[in-house]
Structures are given as structure tokens and as C-alpha cells.
Design a protein around this motif. Structure first.
Motif, PDB file in Angstrom:
ATOM      1  N   SER A 134       0.831  -1.216   0.000  1.00 35.21           N
ATOM      2  CA  SER A 134       0.000   0.000   0.000  1.00 35.21           C
ATOM      3  C   SER A 134       0.865   1.264   0.000  1.00 35.21           C
ATOM      4  O   SER A 134       1.703   1.432   0.899  1.00 35.21           O
ATOM      5  N   SER A 135       0.660   2.126  -0.991  1.00 39.68           N
ATOM      6  CA  SER A 135       1.381   3.402  -1.131  1.00 39.68           C
ATOM      7  C   SER A 135       2.899   3.241  -1.038  1.00 39.68           C
ATOM      8  O   SER A 135       3.615   4.166  -0.660  1.00 39.68           O
ATOM      9  N   ASN A 136       3.399   2.073  -1.340  1.00 40.46           N
ATOM     10  CA  ASN A 136       4.827   1.728  -1.225  1.00 40.46           C
ATOM     11  C   ASN A 136       5.367   1.995   0.185  1.00 40.46           C
ATOM     12  O   ASN A 136       6.555   2.256   0.359  1.00 40.46           O
ATOM     13  N   LEU A 137       4.491   1.904   1.196  1.00 43.80           N
ATOM     14  CA  LEU A 137       4.927   2.204   2.567  1.00 43.80           C
ATOM     15  C   LEU A 137       5.683   1.034   3.208  1.00 43.80           C
ATOM     16  O   LEU A 137       6.428   1.220   4.163  1.00 43.80           O
ATOM     17  N   GLN A 138       5.448  -0.191   2.706  1.00 44.24           N
ATOM     18  CA  GLN A 138       6.210  -1.367   3.158  1.00 44.24           C
ATOM     19  C   GLN A 138       6.190  -1.496   4.691  1.00 44.24           C
ATOM     20  O   GLN A 138       7.225  -1.610   5.333  1.00 44.24           O
ATOM     21  N   THR A 139       4.955  -1.505   5.211  1.00 47.71           N
ATOM     22  CA  THR A 139       4.775  -1.466   6.664  1.00 47.71           C
ATOM     23  C   THR A 139       4.827  -2.861   7.294  1.00 47.71           C
ATOM     24  O   THR A 139       3.912  -3.265   8.016  1.00 47.71           O
ATOM     25  N   TRP A 140       5.862  -3.612   6.967  1.00 53.81           N
ATOM     26  CA  TRP A 140       6.024  -4.946   7.555  1.00 53.81           C
ATOM     27  C   TRP A 140       7.503  -5.257   7.693  1.00 53.81           C
ATOM     28  O   TRP A 140       8.346  -4.626   7.040  1.00 53.81           O
ATOM     29  N   SER A 141       7.807  -6.210   8.535  1.00 58.09           N
ATOM     30  CA  SER A 141       9.164  -6.745   8.672  1.00 58.09           C
ATOM     31  C   SER A 141       9.036  -8.228   8.970  1.00 58.09           C
ATOM     32  O   SER A 141       7.953  -8.703   9.345  1.00 58.09           O
ATOM     33  N   VAL A 142      10.124  -8.935   8.786  1.00 58.73           N
ATOM     34  CA  VAL A 142      10.093 -10.381   9.057  1.00 58.73           C
ATOM     35  C   VAL A 142      11.323 -10.761   9.873  1.00 58.73           C
ATOM     36  O   VAL A 142      12.418 -10.258   9.612  1.00 58.73           O
ATOM     37  N   ILE A 143      11.113 -11.604  10.890  1.00 57.58           N
ATOM     38  CA  ILE A 143      12.239 -12.099  11.702  1.00 57.58           C
ATOM     39  C   ILE A 143      12.499 -13.537  11.266  1.00 57.58           C
ATOM     40  O   ILE A 143      11.576 -14.361  11.306  1.00 57.58           O
ATOM     41  N   ALA A 144      13.727 -13.821  10.839  1.00 60.61           N
ATOM     42  CA  ALA A 144      14.105 -15.192  10.452  1.00 60.61           C
ATOM     43  C   ALA A 144      14.736 -15.865  11.662  1.00 60.61           C
ATOM     44  O   ALA A 144      15.809 -15.459  12.110  1.00 60.61           O
ATOM     45  N   VAL A 145      14.075 -16.871  12.193  1.00 63.13           N
ATOM     46  CA  VAL A 145      14.601 -17.580  13.366  1.00 63.13           C
ATOM     47  C   VAL A 145      15.167 -18.920  12.906  1.00 63.13           C
ATOM     48  O   VAL A 145      14.434 -19.772  12.385  1.00 63.13           O
ATOM     49  N   GLU A 146      16.473 -19.076  13.047  1.00 63.99           N
ATOM     50  CA  GLU A 146      17.147 -20.331  12.662  1.00 63.99           C
ATOM     51  C   GLU A 146      17.847 -20.990  13.855  1.00 63.99           C
ATOM     52  O   GLU A 146      18.123 -22.179  13.831  1.00 63.99           O
ATOM     53  N   ASP A 147      18.153 -20.183  14.861  1.00 65.75           N
ATOM     54  CA  ASP A 147      18.836 -20.706  16.048  1.00 65.75           C
ATOM     55  C   ASP A 147      17.918 -21.722  16.747  1.00 65.75           C
ATOM     56  O   ASP A 147      16.786 -21.379  17.115  1.00 65.75           O
ATOM     57  N   PRO A 148      18.390 -22.983  16.909  1.00 67.52           N
ATOM     58  CA  PRO A 148      17.506 -24.020  17.454  1.00 67.52           C
ATOM     59  C   PRO A 148      16.953 -23.696  18.836  1.00 67.52           C
ATOM     60  O   PRO A 148      15.803 -24.047  19.138  1.00 67.52           O
ATOM     61  N   VAL A 149      17.724 -23.011  19.662  1.00 68.74           N
ATOM     62  CA  VAL A 149      17.245 -22.712  21.020  1.00 68.74           C
ATOM     63  C   VAL A 149      16.115 -21.692  20.958  1.00 68.74           C
ATOM     64  O   VAL A 149      15.044 -21.871  21.562  1.00 68.74           O
ATOM     65  N   ARG A 150      16.319 -20.633  20.168  1.00 65.14           N
ATOM     66  CA  ARG A 150      15.259 -19.612  20.045  1.00 65.14           C
ATOM     67  C   ARG A 150      14.032 -20.208  19.337  1.00 65.14           C
ATOM     68  O   ARG A 150      12.889 -19.936  19.708  1.00 65.14           O
ATOM     69  N   LYS A 151      14.292 -21.061  18.356  1.00 66.51           N
ATOM     70  CA  LYS A 151      13.171 -21.681  17.607  1.00 66.51           C
ATOM     71  C   LYS A 151      12.357 -22.586  18.545  1.00 66.51           C
ATOM     72  O   LYS A 151      11.124 -22.614  18.464  1.00 66.51           O
ATOM     73  N   ASP A 152      13.060 -23.273  19.426  1.00 63.83           N
ATOM     74  CA  ASP A 152      12.366 -24.135  20.386  1.00 63.83           C
ATOM     75  C   ASP A 152      11.467 -23.292  21.303  1.00 63.83           C
ATOM     76  O   ASP A 152      10.315 -23.649  21.550  1.00 63.83           O
ATOM     77  N   LYS A 153      12.006 -22.155  21.762  1.00 59.34           N
ATOM     78  CA  LYS A 153      11.200 -21.279  22.631  1.00 59.34           C
ATOM     79  C   LYS A 153      10.007 -20.722  21.857  1.00 59.34           C
ATOM     80  O   LYS A 153       8.891 -20.644  22.374  1.00 59.34           O
ATOM     81  N   ALA A 154      10.248 -20.352  20.595  1.00 56.39           N
ATOM     82  CA  ALA A 154       9.151 -19.824  19.770  1.00 56.39           C
ATOM     83  C   ALA A 154       8.083 -20.901  19.574  1.00 56.39           C
ATOM     84  O   ALA A 154       6.883 -20.640  19.689  1.00 56.39           O
ATOM     85  N   ALA A 155       8.528 -22.136  19.318  1.00 55.91           N
ATOM     86  CA  ALA A 155       7.577 -23.246  19.109  1.00 55.91           C
ATOM     87  C   ALA A 155       6.701 -23.432  20.348  1.00 55.91           C
ATOM     88  O   ALA A 155       5.482 -23.619  20.237  1.00 55.91           O
ATOM     89  N   THR A 156       7.322 -23.346  21.522  1.00 61.16           N
ATOM     90  CA  THR A 156       6.569 -23.505  22.773  1.00 61.16           C
ATOM     91  C   THR A 156       5.500 -22.422  22.881  1.00 61.16           C
ATOM     92  O   THR A 156       4.347 -22.702  23.226  1.00 61.16           O
ATOM     93  N   LEU A 157       5.883 -21.187  22.549  1.00 64.29           N
ATOM     94  CA  LEU A 157       4.919 -20.073  22.633  1.00 64.29           C
ATOM     95  C   LEU A 157       3.838 -20.171  21.562  1.00 64.29           C
ATOM     96  O   LEU A 157       2.740 -19.654  21.722  1.00 64.29           O
ATOM     97  N   CYS A 158       4.172 -20.812  20.442  1.00 70.68           N
ATOM     98  CA  CYS A 158       3.236 -20.890  19.305  1.00 70.68           C
ATOM     99  C   CYS A 158       2.490 -22.225  19.340  1.00 70.68           C
ATOM    100  O   CYS A 158       2.567 -23.041  18.402  1.00 70.68           O
ATOM    101  N   GLY A 159       1.794 -22.483  20.431  1.00 71.04           N
ATOM    102  CA  GLY A 159       0.956 -23.680  20.511  1.00 71.04           C
ATOM    103  C   GLY A 159       1.750 -24.961  20.650  1.00 71.04           C
ATOM    104  O   GLY A 159       1.218 -26.048  20.410  1.00 71.04           O
ATOM    105  N   ASN A 160       3.035 -24.846  21.024  1.00 68.38           N
ATOM    106  CA  ASN A 160       3.890 -26.021  21.192  1.00 68.38           C
ATOM    107  C   ASN A 160       3.816 -26.946  19.974  1.00 68.38           C
ATOM    108  O   ASN A 160       3.736 -28.165  20.113  1.00 68.38           O
ATOM    109  N   GLN A 161       3.858 -26.362  18.791  1.00 70.81           N
ATOM    110  CA  GLN A 161       3.728 -27.162  17.557  1.00 70.81           C
ATOM    111  C   GLN A 161       5.126 -27.631  17.119  1.00 70.81           C
ATOM    112  O   GLN A 161       5.993 -26.812  16.780  1.00 70.81           O
ATOM    113  N   ASP A 162       5.295 -28.948  17.135  1.00 65.41           N
ATOM    114  CA  ASP A 162       6.628 -29.518  16.950  1.00 65.41           C
ATOM    115  C   ASP A 162       7.210 -29.251  15.558  1.00 65.41           C
ATOM    116  O   ASP A 162       8.419 -29.179  15.391  1.00 65.41           O
TER     117      ASP A 162
END
Ligand SMILES: Cc1cc2nc3c(=O)[nH]c(=O)nc-3n(C[C@H](O)[C@H](O)[C@H](O)COP(=O)(O)O)c2cc1C
Length: 282
Positions: free
Chosen positions: A67-95
Motif C-alpha cells: 500500500s502506497s509503497n509504505l512497506q509497513t512490515w518486517s520479518v524475523i528469520a529464526v534459525e537458532d535451534p534454542v530460540r526456535k524451540d522457545k518460539a515453538a513452545t509459545l506458538c501452541g507447542n507445535q513440533d
């Protein structure tokens, strides 16, 4: 390459035929084939992604209209297994999030515009309206869908993760999100483990007679009942083919999904979290 008509039939789980030739659509079209063959992947092989894969997926995401070339988004790339594990737990513990080598978290981002407004001594009042949060959510979704299609075109599998909103505050903390940035959903990306049958087939959708209206709204409640009853049967057939027993009919499952605040798995407090994170929603 798969024939487009065959893929359309799989998408509706019925003998639907579209007049493709009349519309000048070739029976073999790689873009349509990728789109029509989409299925969520929840079983990933342990293989890592090739170098450069993340960057080309993000480039595809950034190629979406915005929209209007405002680019109002960002993305976080999580590859670190420890952080990904914590994210998985917070996100419905989806394995499958833990299994996937790459977990992308797509965010509505009004922080960038807030900062650049301040630098230009602009009040940035427009950023305080629901419209801007909606715009950021739409832009992020378009980018994510482009990213997902790009990944699938490379032979990878993806699965969106709306459960990224189950514990919004905690996920924001884990990812160190600044004010006016909120995680909307995740996207797990990786090589599908094709030995697992559950990811073998595309899931049929509602018929076009239910979702496509020509010129004006055209589906009354009687027609709608007919359409969804037909879809219940189509999905029951799909579940049987997938050897999934005991699944509720789609209409029951869907009504249950929206039955109460508690059916929202913690997301009923989102308005409050948005306010805390600086989204004012006037
Ligand atoms: C925004 C969004 C959030 C989703 N969140 C989840 C999720 O948290 N867990 C999950 O297993 N699937 C999730 N899905 C995947 C849907 O369940 C899936 O797309 C739908 O059942 C249709 O199946 P298909 O993608 O295989 O065609 C999500 C999809 C979308 C678009």
C-alpha cells in the motif's frame, strides 16, 4: 508438468472443470501449478536450506504489492535451534516449528514510519488509526504469501502459524520487537519429509458457487447451506482418503473454532496487547 485441469479437480475434490482453453490458459503453466498444488507441510526433513534460500524467499516477499509503497512490515528469520524451540513452545507447542530449519515471523511494522516521522518533525497522527494497523497486516500477509509460494516453487514446504498470536507479549519479548511492531503469524519453511503420508494430498476448498459472487452478493442462506453441506461431504471424503478417522464435519469444526473467547487460544486479549505495543487503533 501436471495438467492444470487435473490440479483444479484436486483443489475442489470433485469433477470441477474450468474453461481454461477459452481463457487462453495453457494446460501446463508452472505458476498456476505451484499455486494449485499448495498444501501445508507439517513434517520437515532434518536437512538445512541451501545458502541464499532465505534471501531469495524474502526478495519474493518484498516483490508483493504494498500500500502506497509504505512497506509497513518486517520479518524475523529464526534459525537458532534454542530460540526456535522457545518460539515453538509459545506458538501452541507445535513440533513442526522445531523441526523446520527456518521459522519466519511476519510482523506488522509501524515502528519504521514512526521513527521517520519523528525525524521529520511530523506528528505521524495517521499512524494512530485502525486503518494503518490494517494496512500493515494486509501488506505483511501479501508479502508472506509471496514468500510461501516462492518457497514452494523451490520444492520446499511451508506452514503458516497463527498460533504466533497465542502468547503475543512473550513472543514480542523473545524476538525483542520494538514498540509498534507485532508478530502477526509465523511461517515454518523446510524440505518436506515426503515419507509421511499426511502431507501427501491437497486439501479441497469450498466450491466457487459459495465464494465467487458476480457483480453483487448472490448467495442466500439456503444456497449457502447447500454449498457447505456439499463441502462437508467433500472434506469427509478427503479425510477418509487420508485415513483420518473421527474428524468432525467442517461445519461443526468451524463453528467450534469460533464458539467462545476461549476457543481463540489466548488471542482474545489481542486488542489490549496491541495498545500496550503502541498500536492505538482509534
Ligand atoms: C494465517 C494462518 C495461520 C495458520 N496457523 C496454523 C497453525 O498455527 N498451525 C497449523 O498447523 N496450521 C496453521 N495454518 C494452516 C491451515 O490450517 C491450512 O492452511 C488449512 O487447513 C488449509 O490446508 P492447506 O494449507 O494444506 O491447504 C494456518 C494458515 C493460515 C493462513
Amino acid at each position: 508438468m501436471a495438467n492444470i485441469n487435473t490440479l483444479v479437480q484436486a483443489r475442489y475434490g470433485s469433477a470441477t472443470t474450468l474453461s481454461l482453453a477459452a481463457g487462453g490458459v495453457e494446460a501446463a503453466n508452472p505458476t498456476l501449478a505451484t499455486l494449485l498444488q499448495h498444501k501445508s507441510t507439517r513434517n520437515f526433513s532434518a536437512e538445512h536450506l541451501e545458502p541464499g534460500t532465505l534471501e531469495i524467499i524474502v526478495a519474493a516477499g518484498q516483490s508483493a504489492a504494498t500500500s502506497s509503497n509504505l512497506q509497513t512490515w518486517s520479518v524475523i528469520a529464526v534459525e537458532d535451534p534454542v530460540r526456535k524451540d522457545k518460539a515453538a513452545t509459545l506458538c501452541g507447542n507445535q513440533d513442526f516449528i522445531r523441526q523446520s530449519p527456518l521459522f519466519l515471523v511476519f510482523c506488522a511494522d509501524l515502528n519504521r514510519l514512526t521513527n521517520l516521522s519523528e525525524k521529520q518533525q511530523s506528528a505521524g497522527e495517521g499512524l494512530e488509526f485502525t486503518e494503518m494497523f490494517l494496512m500493515a497486516s494486509i501488506d505483511a500477509s501479501l508479502a508472506a504469501q509471496n514468500a510461501s509460494v516462492a518457497a514452494e516453487s523451490l520444492g520446499l514446504g511451508t506452514c503458516y502459524v497463527g498460533a504466533a498470536r497465542n502468547h503475543s507479549r512473550e513472543l514480542a519479548e523473545l524476538l525483542q520487537l520494538p514498540q509498534r511492531v507485532i508478530a502477526l503469524f509465523g511461517l515454518a519453511v523446510g524440505k518436506p519429509d515426503d515419507t509421511v503420508a499426511a502431507s501427501a494430498a491437497v486439501k479441497p476448498r469450498l466450491g466457487q458457487d459459495e465464494v465467487l459472487h458476480r457483480e453483487t452478493w448472490s448467495v442466500d442462506s439456503e444456497a449457502q447451506s447447500r454449498h457447505v453441506t456439499k463441502y462437508d461431504a467433500t472434506l469427509a471424503n478427503f479425510d477418509a482418503q487420508q485415513q483420518r478417522t473421527g474428524a468432525l464435519a467442517w461445519t461443526h469444526r468451524s463453528a467450534r473454532r469460533v464458539a467462545s473467547a476461549s476457543s481463540l487460544s489466548g488471542r482474545h486479549i489481542l486488542r489490549q496487547v496491541l495498545e500496550e505495543r503502541g498500536f492505538n487503533l482509534r
